[in-house]
Design a protein around this motif. Structure first.
Motif, PDB file in Angstrom:
ATOM      1  N   ILE A  60     -71.781-100.830  65.838  1.00 51.99           N
ATOM      2  CA  ILE A  60     -72.546 -99.573  66.006  1.00 51.99           C
ATOM      3  C   ILE A  60     -73.094 -99.039  64.695  1.00 51.99           C
ATOM      4  N   ALA A  61     -72.519 -99.479  63.570  1.00 51.85           N
ATOM      5  CA  ALA A  61     -73.015 -98.954  62.290  1.00 51.85           C
ATOM      6  C   ALA A  61     -73.403-100.093  61.357  1.00 51.85           C
ATOM      7  N   ASP A  62     -73.921-101.181  61.930  1.00 53.72           N
ATOM      8  CA  ASP A  62     -74.275-102.341  61.101  1.00 53.72           C
ATOM      9  C   ASP A  62     -75.340-101.946  60.081  1.00 53.72           C
ATOM     10  N   PRO A  69     -74.450 -96.840  56.556  1.00 53.06           N
ATOM     11  CA  PRO A  69     -73.459 -97.439  57.453  1.00 53.06           C
ATOM     12  C   PRO A  69     -72.055 -96.861  57.345  1.00 53.06           C
ATOM     13  N   ASP A  70     -71.608 -96.530  56.136  1.00 47.14           N
ATOM     14  CA  ASP A  70     -70.240 -96.016  55.995  1.00 47.14           C
ATOM     15  C   ASP A  70     -70.065 -94.722  56.776  1.00 47.14           C
ATOM     16  N   GLU A  71     -71.033 -93.828  56.570  1.00 47.92           N
ATOM     17  CA  GLU A  71     -70.956 -92.531  57.234  1.00 47.92           C
ATOM     18  C   GLU A  71     -71.106 -92.703  58.751  1.00 47.92           C
ATOM     19  N   LEU A  99     -65.754 -99.403  60.051  1.00 50.24           N
ATOM     20  CA  LEU A  99     -66.196 -99.214  58.664  1.00 50.24           C
ATOM     21  C   LEU A  99     -66.289-100.552  57.939  1.00 50.24           C
ATOM     22  N   ASN A 100     -65.265-101.360  58.068  1.00 44.49           N
ATOM     23  CA  ASN A 100     -65.228-102.612  57.315  1.00 44.49           C
ATOM     24  C   ASN A 100     -66.028-103.736  57.956  1.00 44.49           C
ATOM     25  N   CYS A 101     -66.418-103.555  59.228  1.00 49.65           N
ATOM     26  CA  CYS A 101     -67.325-104.526  59.848  1.00 49.65           C
ATOM     27  C   CYS A 101     -68.769-104.250  59.440  1.00 49.65           C
TER      28      CYS A 101
END
Ligand code: ADP
Ligand code: NI
Length: 218
Positions: A60-62, A69-71, A99-101
């Protein structure tokens, strides 16, 4: 809310969000990662619920789709799960995974600490290799204008999508740039085992590809 109900609600949201993607991150990619991750989690005795939520939300945050992306990883995960009354501890475990993906720092910068997160990463990498991986790779290449193969173009390492779009490339390049390296990057024993067969299939595929390319008769 029951765990099953939460999963079903998240599935509906993610399905709607990813239904039109054709870059290899469509809903069925998410669903394959989720089913593979659940199997690995059971064998590796990880928390299956956290793993499944992490797999459902892993793209979802790629960094390819969102600006920060982090936020986005933290806020989107929290928004979706808190609306379903998921306990804070579970939300944090899933945030760590998402987050880490989404991180684009590459393998060296991998900061995934939890077993559940490592399993989601393994399942995501497994979906990039083997028969499905080959299909996704050519689909991605086609979408971004790459040709199948050009023997006159030497190996290239693309740092990001911009460099990929700027430098003329071919899709066979991606096997050498990335896909053939993935089997050695699996975290869990279960994924390492699954990767072997998929890796061999790609090796065989490349031999056959060049065989036909060179118009060899037998
Ligand atoms: P992730 O699933 O971790 O987001 P990527 O975004 O790197 O992984 O890749 C998604 C899919 O697109 C994979 O199947 C991958 O092989 C393919 N892909 C990514 N970059 C390229 C490329 N430069 N050429 C061809 N396929 C690519
Ligand atoms: Ni993915």
């Amino acid at each position: 809310m029951e765990e099953n109900t939460v999963i079903n609600q998240v599935v509906e949201q993610i399905k709607a969000q990813f239904k039109d993607d054709s870059s290899g991150h469509d809903w069925f990619h998410i669903d394959r990662v989720r089913r593979t991750a659940k199997k690995i989690a059971t064998i590796e005795q990880a928390d299956v619920y956290v793993t499944e939520l992490g797999a459902l939300l892993h793209d979802i945050a790629d960094h390819k789709f969102v600006e920060n992306p982090d936020e986005a990883a933290l806020t989107s995960t929290a928004q979706i799960l808190s609306a379903l009354n998921v306990p804070q501890k579970t939300i944090e475990a899933v945030q760590h995974i998402v987050l880490n993906c989404s991180f684009k720092g590459g393998v060296e910068a991998n900061k995934m600490k939890s077993l559940e997160g490592k399993i989601v990463q393994d399942a995501d990498k497994l979906d990039a290799i083997g028969a499905i991986g080959i299909a996704r790779t050519f689909a991605f290449g086609g979408k971004f204008g790459a040709i199948l193969f050009d023997p006159n173009i030497g190996p290239m390492d693309h740092k990001d999508l911009a460099s990929y779009q700027k430098n003329r490339s071919h899709t066979i390049n991606h096997f050498h740039e990335k896909l053939l390296k993935l089997k050695d990057l699996m975290h869990t024993k279960t994924a390492q085992k699954m990767a072997l067969k998929r890796h061999q299939f790609m090796e065989d595929y490349l031999i056959e590809f060049h065989h036909e390319w060179n118009a060899e008769i037998n």
